[in-house]
Structures are given as C-alpha cells and as structure tokens.
Motif scaffolding. Structure first.
Motif, PDB file in Angstrom:
ATOM      1  N   GLY A  97       0.819  -1.209   0.000  1.00 54.50           N
ATOM      2  CA  GLY A  97       0.000   0.000   0.000  1.00 54.50           C
ATOM      3  C   GLY A  97       0.851   1.257   0.000  1.00 54.50           C
ATOM      4  O   GLY A  97       0.596   2.197  -0.761  1.00 54.50           O
ATOM      5  N   ILE A  98       1.887   1.239   0.821  1.00 54.09           N
ATOM      6  CA  ILE A  98       2.757   2.422   0.901  1.00 54.09           C
ATOM      7  C   ILE A  98       3.498   2.615  -0.416  1.00 54.09           C
ATOM      8  O   ILE A  98       3.608   3.731  -0.928  1.00 54.09           O
ATOM      9  CB  ILE A  98       3.740   2.279   2.083  1.00 54.09           C
ATOM     10  N   LEU A  99       3.969   1.486  -1.004  1.00 57.61           N
ATOM     11  CA  LEU A  99       4.703   1.600  -2.269  1.00 57.61           C
ATOM     12  C   LEU A  99       3.810   2.028  -3.425  1.00 57.61           C
ATOM     13  O   LEU A  99       4.283   2.550  -4.426  1.00 57.61           O
ATOM     14  CB  LEU A  99       5.373   0.264  -2.608  1.00 57.61           C
ATOM     15  N   SER A 100       2.490   1.796  -3.266  1.00 60.57           N
ATOM     16  CA  SER A 100       1.593   2.153  -4.365  1.00 60.57           C
ATOM     17  C   SER A 100       1.391   3.668  -4.471  1.00 60.57           C
ATOM     18  O   SER A 100       0.877   4.152  -5.476  1.00 60.57           O
ATOM     19  CB  SER A 100       0.242   1.469  -4.193  1.00 60.57           C
ATOM     20  N   VAL A 101       1.787   4.402  -3.437  1.00 55.31           N
ATOM     21  CA  VAL A 101       1.700   5.865  -3.531  1.00 55.31           C
ATOM     22  C   VAL A 101       2.881   6.351  -4.367  1.00 55.31           C
ATOM     23  O   VAL A 101       4.022   6.051  -4.055  1.00 55.31           O
ATOM     24  CB  VAL A 101       1.739   6.512  -2.129  1.00 55.31           C
ATOM     25  N   PRO A 102       2.596   7.080  -5.472  1.00 59.81           N
ATOM     26  CA  PRO A 102       3.674   7.460  -6.380  1.00 59.81           C
ATOM     27  C   PRO A 102       4.790   8.247  -5.667  1.00 59.81           C
ATOM     28  O   PRO A 102       4.528   9.016  -4.757  1.00 59.81           O
ATOM     29  CB  PRO A 102       2.980   8.361  -7.405  1.00 59.81           C
ATOM     30  N   LYS A 103       6.006   8.016  -6.135  1.00 65.32           N
ATOM     31  CA  LYS A 103       7.194   8.654  -5.550  1.00 65.32           C
ATOM     32  C   LYS A 103       7.081  10.178  -5.603  1.00 65.32           C
ATOM     33  O   LYS A 103       7.546  10.880  -4.707  1.00 65.32           O
ATOM     34  CB  LYS A 103       8.409   8.184  -6.359  1.00 65.32           C
ATOM     35  N   GLY A 104       6.438  10.675  -6.663  1.00 64.88           N
ATOM     36  CA  GLY A 104       6.277  12.117  -6.811  1.00 64.88           C
ATOM     37  C   GLY A 104       5.537  12.764  -5.651  1.00 64.88           C
ATOM     38  O   GLY A 104       5.746  13.942  -5.358  1.00 64.88           O
ATOM     39  N   GLN A 105       4.677  12.013  -4.988  1.00 64.43           N
ATOM     40  CA  GLN A 105       3.939  12.549  -3.845  1.00 64.43           C
ATOM     41  C   GLN A 105       4.881  12.873  -2.690  1.00 64.43           C
ATOM     42  O   GLN A 105       4.793  13.926  -2.074  1.00 64.43           O
ATOM     43  CB  GLN A 105       2.879  11.533  -3.391  1.00 64.43           C
ATOM     44  N   VAL A 106       5.767  11.930  -2.408  1.00 71.54           N
ATOM     45  CA  VAL A 106       6.742  12.138  -1.340  1.00 71.54           C
ATOM     46  C   VAL A 106       7.686  13.281  -1.711  1.00 71.54           C
ATOM     47  O   VAL A 106       8.025  14.127  -0.883  1.00 71.54           O
ATOM     48  CB  VAL A 106       7.538  10.850  -1.065  1.00 71.54           C
ATOM     49  N   GLU A 107       8.073  13.315  -2.995  1.00 72.68           N
ATOM     50  CA  GLU A 107       8.976  14.381  -3.441  1.00 72.68           C
ATOM     51  C   GLU A 107       8.314  15.741  -3.329  1.00 72.68           C
ATOM     52  O   GLU A 107       8.941  16.725  -2.931  1.00 72.68           O
ATOM     53  CB  GLU A 107       9.414  14.126  -4.881  1.00 72.68           C
ATOM     54  N   ALA A 108       7.013  15.803  -3.658  1.00 77.19           N
ATOM     55  CA  ALA A 108       6.299  17.068  -3.532  1.00 77.19           C
ATOM     56  C   ALA A 108       6.280  17.511  -2.072  1.00 77.19           C
ATOM     57  O   ALA A 108       6.528  18.676  -1.768  1.00 77.19           O
ATOM     58  CB  ALA A 108       4.879  16.934  -4.076  1.00 77.19           C
ATOM     59  N   GLY A 109       6.022  16.567  -1.179  1.00 76.86           N
ATOM     60  CA  GLY A 109       6.025  16.886   0.249  1.00 76.86           C
ATOM     61  C   GLY A 109       7.383  17.388   0.700  1.00 76.86           C
ATOM     62  O   GLY A 109       7.500  18.427   1.357  1.00 76.86           O
TER      63      GLY A 109
END
Ligand SMILES: Nc1ncnc2c1ncn2[C@@H]1O[C@H](COP(=O)(O)OP(=O)(O)O)[C@@H](O)[C@H]1O
Ligand SMILES: [Mg+2]
Lengths: 245, 276
Positions: free
Chosen positions: B165-177
């Motif tokens: 589930g955590i990996l399914s969140v796109p990397k770009g989301q974390v980068e935006a944060g």
C-alpha cells in the motif's frame, strides 16, 4: 549581486552512469534562468540536486548562503526557501485544492488554519483560479492543476522557484495559461530556474539560457546572445531542431 | 458529479439484486444436493443422528439462568485469541513493513529473515516451536503462545499488504512533500498514509477472517478454543457429525458476519474516496 544558487563543479552518478559532469552554474537573486537540452541530458537531475531530491556526489551546491550537506535539519529549512514545480504536477489527490495549499504552511511553518487559508486564497488569486478552491485536483484540467501546483509552492513564500518542464504534460491549449502565470512571477522578481523547451518563454522572461548535453553545461549565455550568436555547434543544432519543430 | 455517482451506484445495486434471485435458487439446489449426500452417506453407515443432544453443549438454562456450554466457551476463547492476535499482528506487520522500507540494512535484513521464516515453514511447526521451545524459555502459558504464534503468522501477511500500500503511492507525492519543506514524518502522516490506507484496509480486514480460521490450529497445544471444545465433546459422545457440523457453522457465523461488516466498510471507504 547576491548569489542565490551556486553550483561548483558538481558531479552526479547513477551507478556507473555519469548524469552530471562538472556542472557549474551561478544564479543571482531575481535572475531567471532557462535550462534546455535534449532528453536525458541531466536537466532534471541538476535542478533536483538544488533541493536535494537527488544527492550530488562531488562538488559544492550553495542555496541562499547554505551549503547542501547531509545535515537533515538544515535541509528541511533550505527546502522551505526553494519551491519546485514538477512536470506531473504531483498535487495531493486526497486533499482539496485549498488543503493542498495550506498543508505545508501549517505543518512546516506552523501557521494557523485561518492564516494559511488566507495565504492560500491570495496565491490562488495570483494564479487566477480562486473559484476552484473547494475542488479536488482530479476535477481540474491539466493547466489548472499546474497553476494550483505553482500556487502551492508559492504559499511557502520561497526565495527561489524551480520548474521542471512545467508545460510538457499539458495539452497545447493549456500551455499558455501556465506560462502566463510564470511570466507574471518573473515580472515580480522571483528567482527562477526553469527547465523548458518553450523558447518563447525564454525570450520573454529569462535573463540567461543554459544548454545542457550529456550531463554537461555546453553553453550558458544571456538570452539575447544565446539565440542570436550561439557558440557551440551542439547548441546550434539543438536550436535549429527545436525552433523548426 | 454527485448525481452521476449515485446513478452508477444505483445501477450497480439493481444489477446485483436481479442476479440475487438466481443466486439464491442455485444455492438452494446446491445446498439440498449436499445435504442429501451427507444424509445418504450417514444412512449407509447406519449413523444415528442425535441432534437433540447438541444444544446442551451450546447453552443450558438452569433455574431460569442461562449458562454457556463448552462450545460457546470455546468460541469466546477463539474470539479472544482473534482479538489479541489482530492487534499484535497489525503492530508486527506495521513494524516489519517500515523496517523493510527503511534505509537501515540491518532493519531490512531482520524483516526479511522474519518474513522468509514465517512464509516458508508450516504453521503447525511454528506453533510447536513457540510451544515447545520459546514457551518454556520465556515461561509463556499456552494461551499466549497461541496468540503470539498466530500474530507472527498473520503479521507477515499484514506486513506485505502494508508495504504494498505504501509503495503504491507514487514517488512524486513524497517528493512534492519534501520539496515543500515537510519533514519525513509529516510527509508520511499527511501525504503517504492517507493515500495508502484505502488500499491497505480492505485486504487487511480480510486477514481478520483468515486469523479466525487459522486459529483452529491452537487445538493441538490444547488451548480451549472452539475446535478443542468440539474435539473434547466428540471424544465423550461420539457425535462426530453433529458436533463438527455445529462447530463449522459457528466458525461460519463469525467469518461471514465479519465479511459482511468488512464489505460494508469497504463500500463506505470507496464512496468516501469517490466523493473526495
Ligand atoms: N534515478 C535514476 N536512476 C538511474 N538513472 C537515472 C535516474 N534519474 C536519471 N537517470 C539518468 O540520468 C540521465 C539524465 O536524466 P535527467 O536528468 O532526467 O535528464 P533530462 O531531465 O535532461 O531529460 C538519463 O540518462 C537518465 O536515464
Ligand atoms: Mg527531465
């Protein structure tokens, strides 16, 4: 003039592959730099090193007087001063537009909800979509989403804005509305590094254009000079391709 | 937008209701067929049905007071094991998932060893290791041996669900944060988890059903759960057919009720993500 960003002999490797090869770049406060170059030339890698989404392997990077190092605490502080706009917008799909904008001011700057909302509305006005505040990103057009993304970055009141191909994922008819917002931002004196192939934008808003190829800065010149008398053959070739395109 | 959504939902429910009638019909035929087979088999081996003796093992009324029989007592132990194990299993799963996603090499190694061990050995053997090795060493009584064993077993599935589930969140989301100056913890809390949760929760709820079923294995270390109670009663009364059918039905009642609650919840989650 005060240097806002300074890259000195920066190298970056992905495994054996050298993505940045001795890159140096100076950006003064209020300066707008456009970075262009073929796909895979290291443009994204370079600007991602500036807010340390990628860690450089050698050389020095200075951002508004701070050197980028391992120091994590300082890193979050530096990132508050450096806004970034991504090709794919990267809006938070589970939050409304206004919540996208207020999240970081509240959780990273400690603003109250009402102050953050006021700030959010100010910047939504600046990107000309205050009426979309209550919607979710999925309900907006690409151009609107990218303008929300710009507003979201501006809400942290950064000193520097980085743009990584902000219009490349957009339908042609939406490119202008995003570029217009960026031009207004440039006119207000924001320090900007913009990776883009929109040469019209470069001519209108940039002080300086940088051409990269194979991880190197091939040419870096004032806008006027860059287009009228490019020095390197690689630049000439690239320009002829992109301008006739 | 809202109107459109409710039309879609309405259309879906309508289609389901239409086929529900045929479904019921088919189930009835299938069910009667099965029952007929069992009855005929029992008749052929001269099995004497004694259903009237079964209720006393479920409940008794003495002097107007309701007293639970051993089957209900066993069921309560099964539910107790289930309740403790789901909490502990989730904690184990969460920790393992975060360890596997962490930058720490030893953390990732530890998590991987745990997962490989649990995945690649039979549950029965795990139970024996807990009961005969860890139990005596750490002086854990058999009820908690059961809870720990089940928790570590289901925790391994929970870990992979949470990690996925955590990996399914796109990397770009974390980068935006990160690019907005949010700390890692804040990025997890406000960006990653809210997006991972709707993906994680439904299969995680499914683990609860599995856990109830898998917990039957604790009867081999004589924890007085539903299955053990059933075994005991049969050894006294020889009513194998009646008691096993009763025990199975009791498991079914629990797991089906859980499934209904879970699918309600899933539908609720889906609707709330549709609405926003
Ligand atoms: N995370 C990564 N891992 C491995 N290689 C990468 C990674 N990111 C970029 N690269 C490689 O580095 C080179 C430069 O990439 P990039 O900076 O994205 O180029 P540009 O933005 O100019 O198209 C490309 O060859 C790309 O394949
Ligand atoms: Mg790129």
């Amino acid at each position: 003039m005060e240097q806002m960003i300074s890259l000195k002999h920066v190298f970056k490797y992905f495994g054996e592959f050298r993505a940045l090869n001795d890159v140096s770049l100076e950006v003064a406060a209020g300066e707008r730099v456009v970075v262009c170059g073929p796909s895979g030339s290291g443009k994204s890698t370079m600007i991602r090193c500036i807010n340390r989404l990628e860690e450089h392997d050698d050389g020095e990077i200075w951002v508004s007087g701070n050197q980028l190092t391992e120091d994590v605490k300082k890193l979050t502080e530096i990132r508050k001063d450096v806004g970034m706009v991504f090709q794919q917008f990267n809006l938070f799909p589970h939050l409304s537009v206004v919540d996208n904008l207020t999240l970081a001011p509240m959780k990273a700057r400690g603003l109250s909800k009402s102050d953050a909302t006021e700030l959010a509305m100010t910047y939504l006005n600046r990107v000309h979509i205050p009426e979309q505040a209550a919607k979710y990103p999925g309900q907006l057009s690409g151009g609107q989403q990218q303008r929300v993304a710009i507003a979201r970055s501006l809400c942290m009141q950064p000193k520097i804005m980085l743009f990584d191909e902000p219009t490349s994922a957009l339908d042609p008819e939406m490119i202008k509305e995003v570029l217009d917002v960026m031009i207004e931002l440039a006119e207000d004196g924001m320090t900007m590094i913009v990776v883009t192939h929109e040469m019209g934008f470069a001519k209108k808003a940039a002080n300086k254009v940088v051409f990269m190829d194979q991880g190197e800065v091939v040419e870096s010149a004032p806008t006027e000079q860059f287009f009228s008398q490019p020095e390197s053959d690689r630049t000439k070739l690239f320009l002829s391709q992109i301008l006739t395109h | 937008m809202k109107n459109q959504t409710s039309t879609i939902v309405a259309a879906r429910t309508k289609r389901r209701r239409n086929s529900a009638i045929t479904d019921t019909f088919q189930l009835l035929i299938l069910g009667s067929g099965l029952i007929w087979l069992v009855l005929r088999g029992a008749a052929e081996m001269n099995y004497v049905w004694q259903w009237h003796r079964v209720p006393q093992y479920i409940y008794k009324v003495i002097d107007g007071e309701l007293i639970f029989g051993p089957l209900i007592d066993g069921l309560l132990v099964t539910l107790e094991i289930g309740a403790y194990s789901i909490v502990l299993g989730l904690v184990i799963g969460l920790i393992t998932a975060f360890l596997r996603l962490s930058d720490s090499y030893s953390g990732r190694l530890l998590a991987t060893i745990y997962l490989e061990l649990v995945r690649n050995t039979p549950l029965l053997i795990q139970l024996f290791v807990f009961y005969f090795v860890l139990g005596p060493i750490f002086e854990i009584d058999r009820f908690w041996v059961a809870v720990l064993c089940i928790s570590f077993f289901e925790g391994s599935f929970a870990a992979e669900i949470i990690r996925g589930g955590i990996l399914s969140v796109p990397k770009g989301q974390v980068e935006a944060g990160a690019s907005l100056g949010l700390s890692r913890a804040a990025t997890y809390r406000y960006i990653t988890l809210p997006q991972a949760l709707p993906i994680i929760l439904p299969p995680l709820a499914g683990i609860l059903v599995n856990l109830i079923k898998h917990s039957a294995i604790v009867s081999v270390i004589a924890v007085f759960d539903l299955t053990t109670s059933g075994l005991d009663i049969i050894s006294e009364t020889f009513m194998a057919f009646e008691i096993w059918i009763t025990v199975a039905s009791m498991y079914l009642v629990i797991t089906i009720s859980l499934s209904i609650v879970i699918s309600r919840f899933e539908r609720y989650m889906k609707r709330s993500t549709l609405a926003g």
